[in-house]
Design a protein around this motif. Structure first.
Motif, PDB file in Angstrom:
ATOM      1  N   LEU A 175       0.823  -1.215   0.000  1.00  0.00           N
ATOM      2  CA  LEU A 175       0.000   0.000   0.000  1.00  0.00           C
ATOM      3  C   LEU A 175       0.859   1.268   0.000  1.00  0.00           C
ATOM      4  CD1 LEU A 175      -2.772  -1.121   2.516  1.00  0.00           C
ATOM      5  CD2 LEU A 175      -3.004  -0.836   0.042  1.00  0.00           C
ATOM      6  N   GLY A 176       2.175   1.110   0.000  1.00  0.00           N
ATOM      7  CA  GLY A 176       3.072   2.252  -0.135  1.00  0.00           C
ATOM      8  C   GLY A 176       3.720   2.737   1.135  1.00  0.00           C
ATOM      9  N   HIS A 177       3.489   2.065   2.259  1.00  0.00           N
ATOM     10  CA  HIS A 177       4.082   2.498   3.532  1.00  0.00           C
ATOM     11  C   HIS A 177       5.553   2.088   3.599  1.00  0.00           C
ATOM     12  CE1 HIS A 177       0.242   3.769   5.261  1.00  0.00           C
ATOM     13  NE2 HIS A 177      -0.279   2.699   4.676  1.00  0.00           N
ATOM     14  N   LYS A 178       6.385   3.009   4.050  1.00  0.00           N
ATOM     15  CA  LYS A 178       7.818   2.739   4.201  1.00  0.00           C
ATOM     16  C   LYS A 178       8.238   2.747   5.668  1.00  0.00           C
ATOM     17  CE  LYS A 178       8.398   2.687  -0.275  1.00  0.00           C
ATOM     18  NZ  LYS A 178       8.634   1.393  -0.989  1.00  0.00           N
ATOM     19  N   ARG A 179       7.587   3.598   6.457  1.00  0.00           N
ATOM     20  CA  ARG A 179       7.882   3.653   7.896  1.00  0.00           C
ATOM     21  C   ARG A 179       6.748   2.940   8.637  1.00  0.00           C
ATOM     22  NH1 ARG A 179      11.819   6.438  10.068  1.00  0.00           N
ATOM     23  NH2 ARG A 179      10.724   6.912  12.022  1.00  0.00           N
TER      24      ARG A 179
END
Length: 339
Positions: free
Chosen positions: A180-184
């Motif tokens: 879904l695009g989360h990195k942190r």
């Protein structure tokens, strides 16, 4: 004679002038007792108003061996362990066994007390979700009592074990957030030192490493598998210099604490922070928004554990079994849409 006294098998045997074994055979329906003796025993029982303990009789197997099992879990307040207890109880009942359930609250001293209690009650076997404090004592227990470890491994000695693939379930949860695009991504873990905690943390790390995202210790918070741990985890993660855009909770009670604290701080899920949890409970769809969660089969864990224990009782020399059940990711709205 009056009815104020509670009469025993011995009283009936004395009144009928027979042995206690004969009385027991009469009430078990044995064909080995002749009609005349049977009538004497029944008349004596009627005179004394004696009623046989059908439950006790049912829970004694051949040779008088116990048909009662022990179950020790760490937190019956947690619906996951309640599901395990239900699975154990149902399958035990279907096989004419009773179950004594004990709750340790993750306290090794309380666990030791219940272990000693169940041994004194001469249970036929034991199913346990162990704490981290009594491994050597459990090793001693297992020398005389068949034992199955459920949900957690007992390392360094051979016992039948039933667990869930925690690492894979955890990996699926974090992978969804990455997709879904989360990195942190922050993680609120359970109790340190317990293998399930380490396995779920390893699944988190595996998913991040696949995307070449470095492991940031600031994003890892160890709670205590209670609601309070979830509350404290949120406070920690939201107060670091660069807060996470998503939080992964490795326990259902901590997930409740996370939701509560986010609501108190007016942080919107999933718009401000996405949430995924380990443990899919009946209330997961009642949360706002409904929780994306890893479903682990608690009932099946309990059912499988008691089936293994019954097999061990009937065949003590059978090979040790290490059963790993599959975890499944149930996607709902708490993790949001692609960023």
């Amino acid at each position: 004679m009056g009815n104020n006294k509670k009469y025993t098998v011995e009283d009936v045997a004395r009144e009928a002038d027979v042995s206690t074994a004969t009385v027991s055979r009469v009430f078990s329906g044995s064909a080995k007792v002749n009609k005349e003796t049977t009538e004497k025993v029944l008349q004596a029982a009627k005179k004394l108003d004696y009623r046989p303990n059908r439950v006790a009789s049912r829970l004694r197997g051949k040779g008088g061996h116990s048909k009662v099992l022990g179950l020790i879990v760490t937190d019956l307040q947690n619906p996951f362990f309640s599901d395990i207890a239900r699975g154990v109880g149902d399958i035990a009942y279907e096989n004419d066994h009773g179950v004594i359930v004990c709750n340790t609250d993750e306290d090794p001293e309380k666990e030791r007390f219940y272990l000693e209690t169940l041994l004194s009650e001469k249970v036929a076997g034991l199913i346990i979700a162990p704490t981290i404090g009594n491994k050597e004592y459990l090793r001693t227990v297992n020398q005389t009592l068949p034992l199955v470890s459920v949900d957690r491994h007992l390392s360094d000695f051979d016992v039948d074990t039933v667990t869930v693939n925690n690492k894979e379930g955890s990996y699926l949860a974090v992978k969804r957030l990455l997709e879904l695009g989360h990195k942190r991504i922050g993680i609120v873990c359970g109790i340190e030192g317990i293998l399930t905690t380490e396995e779920r943390l390893n699944g988190y790390k595996k998913a991040l490493k696949e995307e070449n995202i470095s492991i940031n210790d600031e994003l890892i918070f160890h709670g205590n598998s209670k609601e309070k741990g979830g509350v404290e985890g949120v406070r920690h993660l939201l107060n670091i210099t660069e807060p996470p855009t998503a939080i992964y909770s490795t326990n259902n009670l901590m997930t409740l604490g996370i939701y509560e604290e986010l609501y108190r701080q007016n942080v919107k899920v999933p718009n401000d922070v996405a949430i995924v949890g380990f443990d899919d409970m009946s209330w997961a769809t009642a949360l706002n928004p409904p929780l994306t969660a890893v479903r682990q089969p608690g009932y099946e864990l309990g059912a499988t554990a008691v089936e293994l224990l019954l097999k061990r009782l009937s065949n003590p020399n059978r090979p040790i079994s290490n059963t790993v059940l599959k975890a499944e990711l149930i996607i709902r709205h708490s993790c949001g849409n692609p960023k």
